[in-house]
Design a protein around this motif. Structure first.
Motif, PDB file in Angstrom:
ATOM      1  N   TRP A   8       0.840  -1.188   0.000  1.00 40.97           N
ATOM      2  CA  TRP A   8       0.000   0.000   0.000  1.00 40.97           C
ATOM      3  C   TRP A   8       0.879   1.243   0.000  1.00 40.97           C
ATOM      4  O   TRP A   8       1.798   1.357   0.802  1.00 40.97           O
ATOM      5  CB  TRP A   8      -0.910   0.028   1.225  1.00 40.97           C
ATOM      6  CG  TRP A   8      -1.976  -1.020   1.231  1.00 40.97           C
ATOM      7  CD1 TRP A   8      -2.005  -2.159   1.984  1.00 40.97           C
ATOM      8  CD2 TRP A   8      -3.172  -1.031   0.441  1.00 40.97           C
ATOM      9  NE1 TRP A   8      -3.137  -2.883   1.718  1.00 40.97           N
ATOM     10  CE2 TRP A   8      -3.880  -2.208   0.775  1.00 40.97           C
ATOM     11  CE3 TRP A   8      -3.705  -0.158  -0.501  1.00 40.97           C
ATOM     12  CZ2 TRP A   8      -5.097  -2.533   0.185  1.00 40.97           C
ATOM     13  CZ3 TRP A   8      -4.928  -0.482  -1.091  1.00 40.97           C
ATOM     14  CH2 TRP A   8      -5.611  -1.656  -0.735  1.00 40.97           C
ATOM     15  N   TYR A   9       0.588   2.160  -0.922  1.00 49.63           N
ATOM     16  CA  TYR A   9       1.272   3.451  -0.988  1.00 49.63           C
ATOM     17  C   TYR A   9       0.236   4.566  -0.965  1.00 49.63           C
ATOM     18  O   TYR A   9      -0.842   4.440  -1.569  1.00 49.63           O
ATOM     19  CB  TYR A   9       2.099   3.571  -2.270  1.00 49.63           C
ATOM     20  CG  TYR A   9       3.275   2.637  -2.369  1.00 49.63           C
ATOM     21  CD1 TYR A   9       4.429   2.849  -1.614  1.00 49.63           C
ATOM     22  CD2 TYR A   9       3.241   1.550  -3.235  1.00 49.63           C
ATOM     23  CE1 TYR A   9       5.521   1.997  -1.722  1.00 49.63           C
ATOM     24  CE2 TYR A   9       4.329   0.691  -3.339  1.00 49.63           C
ATOM     25  CZ  TYR A   9       5.461   0.915  -2.576  1.00 49.63           C
ATOM     26  OH  TYR A   9       6.543   0.070  -2.685  1.00 49.63           O
ATOM     27  N   VAL A  10       0.586   5.660  -0.324  1.00 44.59           N
ATOM     28  CA  VAL A  10      -0.301   6.824  -0.355  1.00 44.59           C
ATOM     29  C   VAL A  10      -0.243   7.451  -1.742  1.00 44.59           C
ATOM     30  O   VAL A  10       0.838   7.755  -2.253  1.00 44.59           O
ATOM     31  CB  VAL A  10       0.083   7.846   0.724  1.00 44.59           C
ATOM     32  CG1 VAL A  10      -0.667   9.160   0.512  1.00 44.59           C
ATOM     33  CG2 VAL A  10      -0.220   7.291   2.112  1.00 44.59           C
ATOM     34  N   ALA A  11      -1.415   7.658  -2.331  1.00 43.76           N
ATOM     35  CA  ALA A  11      -1.500   8.338  -3.614  1.00 43.76           C
ATOM     36  C   ALA A  11      -1.815   9.815  -3.449  1.00 43.76           C
ATOM     37  O   ALA A  11      -1.427  10.634  -4.290  1.00 43.76           O
ATOM     38  CB  ALA A  11      -2.565   7.687  -4.490  1.00 43.76           C
TER      39      ALA A  11
ATOM     40  N   ARG B 299      -6.521   9.917   6.809  1.00 43.48           N
ATOM     41  CA  ARG B 299      -6.544  11.147   6.011  1.00 43.48           C
ATOM     42  C   ARG B 299      -5.864  10.983   4.652  1.00 43.48           C
ATOM     43  O   ARG B 299      -5.641  11.963   3.949  1.00 43.48           O
ATOM     44  CB  ARG B 299      -5.905  12.320   6.779  1.00 43.48           C
ATOM     45  CG  ARG B 299      -6.671  12.704   8.042  1.00 43.48           C
ATOM     46  CD  ARG B 299      -5.914  13.657   8.928  1.00 43.48           C
ATOM     47  NE  ARG B 299      -5.587  14.921   8.263  1.00 43.48           N
ATOM     48  CZ  ARG B 299      -4.879  15.891   8.847  1.00 43.48           C
ATOM     49  NH1 ARG B 299      -4.440  15.744  10.085  1.00 43.48           N
ATOM     50  NH2 ARG B 299      -4.616  16.997   8.192  1.00 43.48           N
ATOM     51  N   TYR B 300      -5.557   9.768   4.279  1.00 42.04           N
ATOM     52  CA  TYR B 300      -4.891   9.515   3.015  1.00 42.04           C
ATOM     53  C   TYR B 300      -5.705   8.555   2.152  1.00 42.04           C
ATOM     54  O   TYR B 300      -6.494   7.751   2.658  1.00 42.04           O
ATOM     55  CB  TYR B 300      -3.516   8.892   3.241  1.00 42.04           C
ATOM     56  CG  TYR B 300      -2.490   9.794   3.880  1.00 42.04           C
ATOM     57  CD1 TYR B 300      -2.213  11.050   3.355  1.00 42.04           C
ATOM     58  CD2 TYR B 300      -1.773   9.375   5.008  1.00 42.04           C
ATOM     59  CE1 TYR B 300      -1.256  11.869   3.934  1.00 42.04           C
ATOM     60  CE2 TYR B 300      -0.811  10.188   5.585  1.00 42.04           C
ATOM     61  CZ  TYR B 300      -0.559  11.440   5.051  1.00 42.04           C
ATOM     62  OH  TYR B 300       0.392  12.246   5.610  1.00 42.04           O
ATOM     63  N   VAL B 301      -5.459   8.611   0.837  1.00 41.29           N
ATOM     64  CA  VAL B 301      -5.965   7.623  -0.111  1.00 41.29           C
ATOM     65  C   VAL B 301      -4.791   6.714  -0.478  1.00 41.29           C
ATOM     66  O   VAL B 301      -3.791   7.175  -1.038  1.00 41.29           O
ATOM     67  CB  VAL B 301      -6.540   8.297  -1.366  1.00 41.29           C
ATOM     68  CG1 VAL B 301      -6.964   7.247  -2.388  1.00 41.29           C
ATOM     69  CG2 VAL B 301      -7.724   9.194  -1.005  1.00 41.29           C
ATOM     70  N   TRP B 302      -4.917   5.435  -0.137  1.00 48.69           N
ATOM     71  CA  TRP B 302      -3.867   4.452  -0.374  1.00 48.69           C
ATOM     72  C   TRP B 302      -4.230   3.601  -1.593  1.00 48.69           C
ATOM     73  O   TRP B 302      -5.395   3.233  -1.779  1.00 48.69           O
ATOM     74  CB  TRP B 302      -3.701   3.523   0.829  1.00 48.69           C
ATOM     75  CG  TRP B 302      -3.399   4.207   2.129  1.00 48.69           C
ATOM     76  CD1 TRP B 302      -4.273   4.900   2.912  1.00 48.69           C
ATOM     77  CD2 TRP B 302      -2.149   4.244   2.809  1.00 48.69           C
ATOM     78  NE1 TRP B 302      -3.642   5.367   4.048  1.00 48.69           N
ATOM     79  CE2 TRP B 302      -2.337   4.986   4.010  1.00 48.69           C
ATOM     80  CE3 TRP B 302      -0.880   3.731   2.532  1.00 48.69           C
ATOM     81  CZ2 TRP B 302      -1.300   5.212   4.917  1.00 48.69           C
ATOM     82  CZ3 TRP B 302       0.147   3.955   3.436  1.00 48.69           C
ATOM     83  CH2 TRP B 302      -0.067   4.684   4.611  1.00 48.69           C
TER      84      TRP B 302
ATOM     85  N   SER C 179      10.002  11.033  -5.813  1.00 46.13           N
ATOM     86  CA  SER C 179       9.132  10.456  -4.798  1.00 46.13           C
ATOM     87  C   SER C 179       8.078  11.468  -4.365  1.00 46.13           C
ATOM     88  O   SER C 179       8.301  12.678  -4.415  1.00 46.13           O
ATOM     89  CB  SER C 179       9.945  10.042  -3.558  1.00 46.13           C
ATOM     90  OG  SER C 179      11.015   9.187  -3.894  1.00 46.13           O
ATOM     91  N   HIS C 180       6.936  10.936  -3.913  1.00 48.03           N
ATOM     92  CA  HIS C 180       5.933  11.736  -3.223  1.00 48.03           C
ATOM     93  C   HIS C 180       6.158  11.533  -1.722  1.00 48.03           C
ATOM     94  O   HIS C 180       6.027  10.416  -1.218  1.00 48.03           O
ATOM     95  CB  HIS C 180       4.513  11.278  -3.572  1.00 48.03           C
ATOM     96  CG  HIS C 180       4.228  11.206  -5.044  1.00 48.03           C
ATOM     97  ND1 HIS C 180       4.140  12.313  -5.848  1.00 48.03           N
ATOM     98  CD2 HIS C 180       3.996  10.134  -5.852  1.00 48.03           C
ATOM     99  CE1 HIS C 180       3.859  11.946  -7.084  1.00 48.03           C
ATOM    100  NE2 HIS C 180       3.780  10.625  -7.115  1.00 48.03           N
ATOM    101  N   TYR C 181       6.482  12.604  -1.029  1.00 44.58           N
ATOM    102  CA  TYR C 181       6.801  12.518   0.394  1.00 44.58           C
ATOM    103  C   TYR C 181       5.681  13.204   1.178  1.00 44.58           C
ATOM    104  O   TYR C 181       5.578  14.418   1.219  1.00 44.58           O
ATOM    105  CB  TYR C 181       8.157  13.191   0.626  1.00 44.58           C
ATOM    106  CG  TYR C 181       8.685  13.178   2.045  1.00 44.58           C
ATOM    107  CD1 TYR C 181       7.996  12.595   3.094  1.00 44.58           C
ATOM    108  CD2 TYR C 181       9.917  13.766   2.336  1.00 44.58           C
ATOM    109  CE1 TYR C 181       8.489  12.590   4.375  1.00 44.58           C
ATOM    110  CE2 TYR C 181      10.426  13.764   3.616  1.00 44.58           C
ATOM    111  CZ  TYR C 181       9.705  13.182   4.628  1.00 44.58           C
ATOM    112  OH  TYR C 181      10.207  13.195   5.907  1.00 44.58           O
TER     113      TYR C 181
END
Length: 379
Positions: free
Chosen positions: A20-23, A118-121, A282-284
């Motif tokens: 799973w990664y935060v998009a 609070r994130y979309v994974w 990267s998205h940090y």
């Protein structure tokens, strides 16, 4: 157990896909227009259907590969901006222009999505393995016991360099000397332990020290007029593949913080989750959460801006490091004692890649276009 028992191979430019990664932040994904994001090398279009559920499709129309992220959200469907093909959230084409029959092969890949903390994974790998229970624990992000906010950094470096940065905080002494750095960071002892197949913890305590400027201000926010020495802690919690939540704070020296009583201190969590975009970007996603003065939006904003300034210093260093790696493709990374946490992280990532049949090349010696071995020195 403090460090791996053998040198660990660093797959500097690879990342697991079965994870799973935060998009995006939840507020970034809208029912008004699609959002384009590249996650683990895969371009995606994200949007919300009429019931508010987030969806993610491959960002390329089946017909002529036009980016769906440039299209339009129509209720529960997304419409291609080029020729008007429509897709539902499972990726199946529901309508084609100028014809009643829809080609049954007209589909694009749909990716599993979970909204949490609070994130979309999103899960870019095998959808049959997408277990929501594997979403990393970031409960402080939406717990009523914590308050705070964060931002996103478009980082011009490989995601593993950010993980290295966060797993060894002795760099604060040199990179952040004017805010959170101090000599005691390098002088203090620390403990590294691998908790299980997905988690690593690095723990450091600095007792009876002068508080650095950042923490002195926070102590005075909670205890007006505070002066004196403090006990400081940094407890780094890594969860695979790329989430690091750091329990940080200071308390009045000698009041029992190392034994568990933090009542005479201030406690925060630096929440970090890093999503590989490409091999060099990267998205940090980060936030700073605190458990004191929860009602103060002023403190929330001040902390967000202060931490943003600190992270800007990290970003400059990481970009420079990536440039140096690209300019020295034959160089081999070496390890010091301070790299113990990062070594365990790389071991876990190697194991995840091997499970996907994409393990590192043990003979590779480059940190440029090919993976590089990390050689550990010291004890």
């Amino acid at each position: 157990m403090t460090t791996p028992d053998r040198p660990v191979t660093a797959t500097v430019f690879d990342h697991p896909r079965n994870a799973w990664y935060v998009a995006a932040w939840d507020h970034e994904v809208s029912a008004k227009r699609p959002l384009a994001r590249t996650i683990a090398g895969t371009p995606m279009a994200l949007w919300r259907t009429s019931d508010g559920a987030a969806s993610a499709l491959a960002d390329a129309c089946w017909h002529r590969l036009a980016p769906l992220s440039m299209g339009t959200v129509l209720g529960d469907e997304i419409q291609c901006p080029y020729h008007g093909l429509r897709y539902n959230s499972s990726g199946r084409c529901t309508a084609m222009p100028a014809q009643r029959t829809v080609n049954p092969s007209a589909m694009v890949t749909a990716f599993p999505v979970v909204e949490r903390h609070r994130y979309v994974w999103v899960w870019p790998g095998d959808p049959d393995l997408a277990d929501p229970r594997l979403v990393p624990d970031m409960h402080q992000m939406d717990s009523p016991d914590w308050a705070g906010d964060g931002l996103t950094i478009a980082a011009g470096c490989n995601y593993q360099l950010i993980l290295d940065n966060l797993m060894d905080l002795t760099h604060e002494e040199f990179v952040h000397a004017g805010s959170i750095g101090q000599d005691e960071l390098s002088e203090s002892e620390f403990v590294v332990r691998r908790v299980d197949e997905r988690r690593v913890v690095v723990e450091r305590w600095m007792r009876d020290i002068e508080p650095p400027p950042f923490w002195l201000k926070n102590m005075r926010d909670r205890f007006p007029g505070f002066s004196g020495r403090v006990d400081r802690w940094q407890i780094i919690h890594f969860e695979a593949p790329s989430t690091i939540c750091i329990d940080v704070g200071v308390a009045e020296a000698g009041t029992g913080a190392p034994e568990g009583d933090r009542s005479r201190g201030v406690n925060g969590f630096v929440m970090n989750t890093i999503t590989p975009e490409t091999t060099r970007t990267s998205h940090y996603f980060w936030a700073f959460m605190r458990n004191y003065r929860l009602e103060s939006q002023l403190i929330t904003t001040q902390l967000r801006e202060a931490v943003h300034g600190v992270f800007a210093e990290d970003e400059a260093m990481l970009i420079a490091q990536q440039r140096a790696i690209d300019a020295n493709p034959e160089h081999v990374f070496y390890s010091l004692n301070i790299d113990g946490g990062g070594l365990w992280v790389r071991r876990i990532l190697d194991e995840m890649l091997q499970a996907e049949g994409r393990g590192p090349d043990p003979d590779a010696a480059s940190v440029g276009a090919a993976p590089a071995p990390l050689r550990r020195i010291g004890s």
